[in-house]
Design a protein around this motif. Structure first.
Motif, PDB file in Angstrom:
ATOM      1  N   PRO A   5       0.822  -1.073  -0.051  1.00 30.15           N
ATOM      2  CA  PRO A   5       0.063  -0.126   0.026  1.00 30.15           C
ATOM      3  C   PRO A   5       0.849   1.394   0.099  1.00 30.15           C
ATOM      4  N   THR A   6       0.474   2.381  -0.671  1.00 28.60           N
ATOM      5  CA  THR A   6       1.220   3.621  -0.707  1.00 28.60           C
ATOM      6  C   THR A   6       0.097   4.757  -0.217  1.00 28.60           C
ATOM      7  N   GLY A   7       0.757   5.963  -0.075  1.00 29.60           N
ATOM      8  CA  GLY A   7       0.250   6.835   0.368  1.00 29.60           C
ATOM      9  C   GLY A   7      -0.280   7.075   1.856  1.00 29.60           C
ATOM     10  N   VAL A   8       0.354   6.281   2.541  1.00 29.62           N
ATOM     11  CA  VAL A   8      -0.085   5.958   3.843  1.00 29.62           C
ATOM     12  C   VAL A   8       0.909   5.908   4.939  1.00 29.62           C
ATOM     13  N   THR A   9       0.530   6.447   5.914  1.00 26.90           N
ATOM     14  CA  THR A   9       1.481   6.402   7.318  1.00 26.90           C
ATOM     15  C   THR A   9       0.950   5.551   8.356  1.00 26.90           C
ATOM     16  N   GLY A  10       1.981   4.545   8.976  1.00 29.94           N
ATOM     17  CA  GLY A  10       1.453   3.688  10.224  1.00 29.94           C
ATOM     18  C   GLY A  10       2.652   3.876  10.984  1.00 29.94           C
ATOM     19  N   TYR A  11       2.743   3.058  11.913  1.00 31.16           N
ATOM     20  CA  TYR A  11       3.655   2.793  12.926  1.00 31.16           C
ATOM     21  C   TYR A  11       4.107   1.301  13.153  1.00 31.16           C
ATOM     22  N   ILE A  12       5.421   1.112  13.698  1.00 29.37           N
ATOM     23  CA  ILE A  12       5.859  -0.036  14.316  1.00 29.37           C
ATOM     24  C   ILE A  12       5.063  -0.587  15.590  1.00 29.37           C
ATOM     25  N   GLN A  13       4.239  -1.307  15.548  1.00 20.66           N
ATOM     26  CA  GLN A  13       3.466  -1.691  16.655  1.00 20.66           C
ATOM     27  C   GLN A  13       4.213  -2.674  17.617  1.00 20.66           C
ATOM     28  N   ALA A  14       4.826  -3.585  16.952  1.00 18.38           N
ATOM     29  CA  ALA A  14       5.347  -4.805  17.717  1.00 18.38           C
ATOM     30  C   ALA A  14       6.811  -5.211  17.074  1.00 18.38           C
ATOM     31  N   ARG A  15       7.475  -6.148  17.809  1.00 15.58           N
ATOM     32  CA  ARG A  15       8.585  -6.960  17.045  1.00 15.58           C
ATOM     33  C   ARG A  15       8.773  -8.126  17.888  1.00 15.58           C
ATOM     34  N   TYR A  16       8.953  -9.002  17.148  1.00 14.84           N
ATOM     35  CA  TYR A  16       9.249 -10.456  17.882  1.00 14.84           C
ATOM     36  C   TYR A  16       9.979 -11.268  16.924  1.00 14.84           C
ATOM     37  N   LEU A  17      10.499 -12.524  17.229  1.00 15.03           N
ATOM     38  CA  LEU A  17      10.979 -13.630  16.504  1.00 15.03           C
ATOM     39  C   LEU A  17       9.876 -14.654  15.972  1.00 15.03           C
ATOM     40  N   ASP A  18       9.872 -15.328  14.997  1.00 15.14           N
ATOM     41  CA  ASP A  18       9.064 -16.346  14.866  1.00 15.14           C
ATOM     42  C   ASP A  18       9.450 -17.464  14.131  1.00 15.14           C
ATOM     43  N   PRO A  19      10.218 -18.370  14.690  1.00 11.91           N
ATOM     44  CA  PRO A  19      10.809 -19.547  13.937  1.00 11.91           C
ATOM     45  C   PRO A  19      10.005 -20.164  12.906  1.00 11.91           C
ATOM     46  N   GLU A  20       8.925 -20.441  13.338  1.00 11.58           N
ATOM     47  CA  GLU A  20       7.740 -21.002  12.402  1.00 11.58           C
ATOM     48  C   GLU A  20       7.831 -20.485  10.959  1.00 11.58           C
ATOM     49  N   GLN A  21       8.186 -18.926  10.884  1.00 10.86           N
ATOM     50  CA  GLN A  21       8.105 -18.338   9.440  1.00 10.86           C
ATOM     51  C   GLN A  21       9.302 -18.019   9.380  1.00 10.86           C
ATOM     52  N   GLY A  22      10.440 -18.651   9.818  1.00 10.56           N
ATOM     53  CA  GLY A  22      11.981 -18.569   9.312  1.00 10.56           C
ATOM     54  C   GLY A  22      12.475 -17.271   9.778  1.00 10.56           C
ATOM     55  N   GLU A  23      12.026 -16.827  10.929  1.00 11.03           N
ATOM     56  CA  GLU A  23      12.573 -15.391  11.467  1.00 11.03           C
ATOM     57  C   GLU A  23      12.987 -15.767  12.872  1.00 11.03           C
ATOM     58  N   ALA A  24      14.180 -16.472  12.956  1.00 10.40           N
ATOM     59  CA  ALA A  24      14.589 -16.964  14.243  1.00 10.40           C
ATOM     60  C   ALA A  24      15.747 -16.123  14.652  1.00 10.40           C
ATOM     61  N   VAL A  25      16.392 -15.296  13.932  1.00 12.87           N
ATOM     62  CA  VAL A  25      17.616 -14.481  14.043  1.00 12.87           C
ATOM     63  C   VAL A  25      17.216 -13.100  14.225  1.00 12.87           C
ATOM     64  N   TYR A  26      16.489 -12.474  13.113  1.00  9.16           N
ATOM     65  CA  TYR A  26      16.260 -10.995  12.938  1.00  9.16           C
ATOM     66  C   TYR A  26      14.590 -10.938  13.389  1.00  9.16           C
ATOM     67  N   PRO A  27      14.237 -10.047  14.426  1.00  6.85           N
ATOM     68  CA  PRO A  27      12.744  -9.939  14.731  1.00  6.85           C
ATOM     69  C   PRO A  27      12.080  -9.171  13.684  1.00  6.85           C
ATOM     70  N   ILE A  28      10.807  -9.722  13.510  1.00  4.64           N
ATOM     71  CA  ILE A  28       9.877  -9.028  12.543  1.00  4.64           C
ATOM     72  C   ILE A  28       9.486  -7.848  13.139  1.00  4.64           C
ATOM     73  N   GLN A  29       9.261  -6.742  12.259  1.00  4.85           N
ATOM     74  CA  GLN A  29       8.855  -5.757  12.793  1.00  4.85           C
ATOM     75  C   GLN A  29       7.169  -5.424  12.111  1.00  4.85           C
TER      76      GLN A  29
END
Length: 372
Positions: free
Chosen positions: A287-311
């Protein structure tokens, strides 16, 4: 001789009595005049007080009539708030306000001087949902969405963030009937990050992590970001992200250019770091033309994100209910991926290792603006 003397004495006595009577009458008359004059003086002072020197508003018995009308707002009970639908990442609540970034947007959270500092949220709730590529959203912001920022030159800047001591009622445009609640703790059991958009005295417009409508039920397009009104007094200010670090210039925000396929972190209003990134594919655009914010971050090994937290951002796909086919509400994530250039995602922003490391160092609540 004796008779004449006696007569004269009687005459003198009568004259003396007459004089005494006259004196008494004169004294009485003077008393009446004095009392009358005194009364006239009192009336005169009273008249002066009534018509020439009225009491100021707020003083004396008439203060109530002169004071301003009380705020008609009546806070809902805790039970009523608890019964409202929660404005969380996977919710769709029609009463929320659709939001599109104005041409110039500067969040006004910094002028909320009336909020109290301190306080903590209640116990955490169970974790729910996952992100990563599964948080992919897509599409451009829908037409007719309402933007409400303060007018000032420049792109999105870092907002002051807040949290809640208890769940808060959220209101639509009328600010009369609550339509949802913002939980004090999020799905990770952490304080919900609250980012103001606009302040108006006792009321503050804030971003929400929920949707207003699903694209499939709204002509194929829906707002990627929503807002709602809440009572300013419920916001508790977070300490500055760079408190104690006098060398840090302060983060202004993140800007993603879909056309240039770049992510830029701005500091002190100037571009500080720019990275090449991957964006949404043609069928599942970011999506473009929009502003939001980073609401949370965490690791999720089930989705292959075990090293770098998802933003996890507060943004959603604007053209698909859930382009990844999951149950996360079509959220837009900013995350690491080996394949991180070109139009390759379901709407998420794919980053290389150095870029995700830089974003991960930013405080929660950091604004992210996505441009064409």
């Amino acid at each position: 001789m004796t008779a004449r003397l006696t007569a004269e004495l009687r005459t003198a006595a009568l004259r003396t009595t007459a004089l005494r009577t006259a004196a008494l009458r004169t004294t009485a008359l003077r008393t009446v005049i004095a009392v009358t004059a005194s009364a006239g003086l009192v009336v005169g002072l009273t008249s002066c007080a009534m018509f020439e020197a009225p009491q100021p508003a707020g003083a004396g018995a008439s203060a109530g009539a002169a004071s301003a009308a009380p705020d008609p707002y009546v806070a809902p009970s805790a039970e009523a708030v608890a019964a409202l639908p929660e404005a969380r990442y996977d919710a769709v609540i029609a009463g929320l306000l659709a939001y599109a970034t104005p041409t110039s947007f500067v969040p006004s959270g910094g002028d909320l001087d009336s909020v109290a500092e301190g306080g903590t949220a209640g116990a955490g709730t169970a974790r729910a949902g996952a992100a990563g590529e599964g948080t992919a959203g897509a599409g451009t912001a829908g037409a007719g969405t309402a933007g409400a920022g303060t007018a000032e030159e420049g792109t999105a800047r870092g907002a002051s963030t807040f949290h809640l001591a208890a769940d808060a009622a959220l209101y639509g445009a009328d600010r009369e009937t609550p339509v949802a609640r913002l939980a004090a703790v999020n799905f990770l059991g952490q304080n919900t990050v609250v980012v103001p958009v606009q302040s108006d005295g006792d009321w503050t417009m804030v971003f929400t992590p929920a949707r207003q409508a699903l694209p499939s039920q709204n002509g194929g397009v829906a707002a990627a970001q929503t807002t709602a009104w809440m009572r300013t007094s419920l916001l508790i200010a977070d300490p500055p992200a760079n408190a104690g670090d006098s060398t840090s210039p302060g983060v202004s925000g993140i800007t993603v250019s879909v056309g240039a396929q770049t992510l830029t972190i701005s500091a002190a209003g100037r571009a500080d770091q720019t990275f090449a990134v991957g964006v949404g594919a043609a069928g599942t655009p970011t999506p473009t033309g929009v502003t939001g914010y980073i609401q949370a971050r965490y690791l999720d090994p089930e989705q292959g994100e075990a090293v770098y937290p998802i933003q996890l951002t507060s943004l959603h796909s604007a053209v698909a209910d859930d382009p990844y086919g999951g149950t996360d509400g079509g959220l837009i994530g900013v995350h690491f991926e080996e394949e991180n250039t070109g139009q390759v995602s379901h709407g998420c922003i794919r980053l290389p290792a150095d870029a995700i490391t830089a974003v991960n160092a930013l405080p929660l609540g950091t604004l992210i603006t996505i441009t064409p």
